[in-house]
Design a protein around this motif. Structure first.
Motif, PDB file in Angstrom:
ATOM      1  N   PRO A  41      87.158 -19.525 -20.156  1.00 33.96           N
ATOM      2  CA  PRO A  41      88.456 -19.720 -19.500  1.00 33.96           C
ATOM      3  C   PRO A  41      89.125 -20.990 -20.013  1.00 33.96           C
ATOM      4  O   PRO A  41      88.481 -22.050 -20.084  1.00 33.96           O
ATOM      5  N   PRO A  42      90.384 -20.940 -20.390  1.00 40.56           N
ATOM      6  CA  PRO A  42      91.058 -22.143 -20.910  1.00 40.56           C
ATOM      7  C   PRO A  42      91.004 -23.337 -19.955  1.00 40.56           C
ATOM      8  O   PRO A  42      91.020 -24.494 -20.384  1.00 40.56           O
ATOM      9  N   GLY A  82      95.887 -24.095 -21.236  1.00 31.83           N
ATOM     10  CA  GLY A  82      96.731 -23.117 -20.554  1.00 31.83           C
ATOM     11  C   GLY A  82      97.652 -23.679 -19.503  1.00 31.83           C
ATOM     12  O   GLY A  82      98.399 -22.928 -18.869  1.00 31.83           O
ATOM     13  N   SER A 272      93.901 -15.835 -25.557  1.00 30.59           N
ATOM     14  CA  SER A 272      94.144 -16.843 -24.528  1.00 30.59           C
ATOM     15  C   SER A 272      94.749 -18.098 -25.155  1.00 30.59           C
ATOM     16  O   SER A 272      94.735 -18.265 -26.381  1.00 30.59           O
ATOM     17  N   ALA A 298      98.455 -17.183 -15.411  1.00 31.30           N
ATOM     18  CA  ALA A 298      97.358 -16.338 -15.851  1.00 31.30           C
ATOM     19  C   ALA A 298      97.734 -14.891 -15.569  1.00 31.30           C
ATOM     20  O   ALA A 298      98.397 -14.599 -14.576  1.00 31.30           O
ATOM     21  N   TRP A 300      95.356 -12.083 -16.346  1.00 36.26           N
ATOM     22  CA  TRP A 300      94.263 -11.111 -16.485  1.00 36.26           C
ATOM     23  C   TRP A 300      93.108 -11.408 -15.550  1.00 36.26           C
ATOM     24  O   TRP A 300      92.698 -12.548 -15.401  1.00 36.26           O
ATOM     25  N   TRP A 310      92.776 -16.286 -17.086  1.00 33.75           N
ATOM     26  CA  TRP A 310      93.164 -16.114 -18.482  1.00 33.75           C
ATOM     27  C   TRP A 310      94.609 -15.632 -18.592  1.00 33.75           C
ATOM     28  O   TRP A 310      95.012 -14.702 -17.877  1.00 33.75           O
ATOM     29  N   ARG A 311      95.373 -16.208 -19.490  1.00 38.22           N
ATOM     30  CA  ARG A 311      96.648 -15.623 -19.875  1.00 38.22           C
ATOM     31  C   ARG A 311      96.425 -14.891 -21.194  1.00 38.22           C
ATOM     32  O   ARG A 311      96.188 -15.505 -22.229  1.00 38.22           O
ATOM     33  N   LEU A 312      96.508 -13.567 -21.150  1.00 40.43           N
ATOM     34  CA  LEU A 312      96.340 -12.747 -22.344  1.00 40.43           C
ATOM     35  C   LEU A 312      97.643 -12.060 -22.746  1.00 40.43           C
ATOM     36  O   LEU A 312      97.728 -11.481 -23.831  1.00 40.43           O
TER      37      LEU A 312
END
Length: 347
Positions: A41-42, A82, A272, A298, A300, A310-312
């Motif tokens: 995770p970022p 992130g 990410s 985020a 996801w 997570w930002r995907l």
């Protein structure tokens, strides 16, 4: 003795974390094997140095060396974390009359959960829909044949389909094609199309001889969570997924560089903020993320016990496209991805 052990442990942990951050900056996006560390995770790139520094505060001898190591790791790792500091000061321009509503969403295997799928899409009232995973759930990808329902749900709209990608537009589609990516393919038929076609370009008619190029994108996921990391199949899959992703990045860069139209690229990047693959986004494109209202956006998960860390999903535009608002929205359990909703205009 205990104090000396704690001192050495804290210094070693802080040094090891700094080394990991440096390796992430250098190796991510360059070495296929690093796709595995890429899944962290970022948030950890700011959380870990803060926790280590707080722990060192209880051991006086370790405060200074650990603080310096953690500060270096925090400064180097912030860009990977992130966090969206732009949310504190970015003020979007009011949307003019006629601004486009663009909705992008990884549907997670189309209408597979039995929820109100089409009413949910219609309720977004978008001018352009960029939808991913137009396929059935299963070990082998199989196509969905839902064009009649789609046309009935959006009368008067224009539809382009390539593999698992669907673009639905109120504006006329001047042309549509998947980007030609040099992907290694051993399959045939629709499965080959599914593997190859991960970026669908549609040129939309804005009137007056102007066009907006919209790229609907879904990059392959980098790992297979169903495989054990102790088996060779896991690592072969990581290498193969890297081989699938790289040609898509190259195809996107080549097409965007040659395209003089205003451009929007949006979709599920499976990438990410911590991943060096974001450096492969063409230089002409700008992340719309500063307009997201969240300090830590985020898009996801929060399924299977995994938090939404997570930002995907991303949206990029060229400078001649104005983004007036940008948000992530929940999908009532219909997908493990948030949707993206943008208001934009082309002066």
């Amino acid at each position: 003795m205990t104090g000396r052990w704690l001192y050495r442990t804290l210094v070693a942990l802080a040094a090891a974390w700094l080394a990991f951050v440096v390796a992430q900056l250098v190796l991510s996006g360059q070495w296929w094997l690093w796709l595995v560390p890429d899944i962290v995770p970022p948030l950890v790139f700011t959380a870990v140095p803060v926790v280590l520094a707080a722990g060192a505060a209880a051991v006086p001898r370790s405060r200074r060396p650990v603080a310096l190591l953690c500060l270096a790791a925090l400064l180097l790792g912030y860009s990977l974390s992130g966090w969206n500091a732009g949310a504190l000061w970015t003020s979007p321009e009011p949307a003019p009359a006629g601004a486009l509503r663009v909705f992008s969403w990884n549907t997670e295997y189309w209408d597979s959960d039995g929820g109100p799928f089409y009413p949910f899409l219609q309720a977004r009232q978008a001018d352009v829909y960029l939808l991913q995973e137009y396929l059935n759930d299963g070990d082998i990808p199989t196509p969905v044949h839902d064009l009649d329902r789609l046309q009935a749900a959006f009368p008067g709209y224009h539809i382009a389909i390539a593999g698992e990608l669907v673009t639905v537009s109120r504006l006329p589609i001047l042309r549509a094609y998947p980007l030609p990516a040099d992907v290694p393919i051993t399959d045939t038929g629709w499965v080959a199309e599914f593997v190859r076609d991960k970026v669908l370009r549609t040129d939309l008619d804005l009137g007056g001889g102007r066009a907006l190029s919209v790229y609907n994108l879904h990059l392959p996921v980098q790992v297979s969570p169903g495989l054990s990391v102790f088996g060779g199949a896991f690592w072969r899959t990581v290498r193969d997924q890297h081989a699938q992703r790289e040609p898509q990045w190259r195809a996107l860069a080549s097409d965007v560089d040659a395209n003089r139209n205003p451009i929007l690229v949006a979709g599920d990047f499976n990438t990410s903020p911590a991943m060096g693959d974001l450096r492969k986004v063409p230089a002409r494109l700008h992340d719309a993320g500063a307009l997201l209202p969240s300090l830590y956006p985020a898009s996801w998960r929060d399924r299977d016990g995994l938090p939404r860390w997570w930002r995907l999903d991303w949206a990029y535009t060229t400078a001649d496209v104005r983004v007036h608002s940008y948000e992530f929205g929940r999908t009532d359990g219909q997908s493990d991805h948030s949707f993206q909703l943008l208001r934009l205009s082309v002066p």
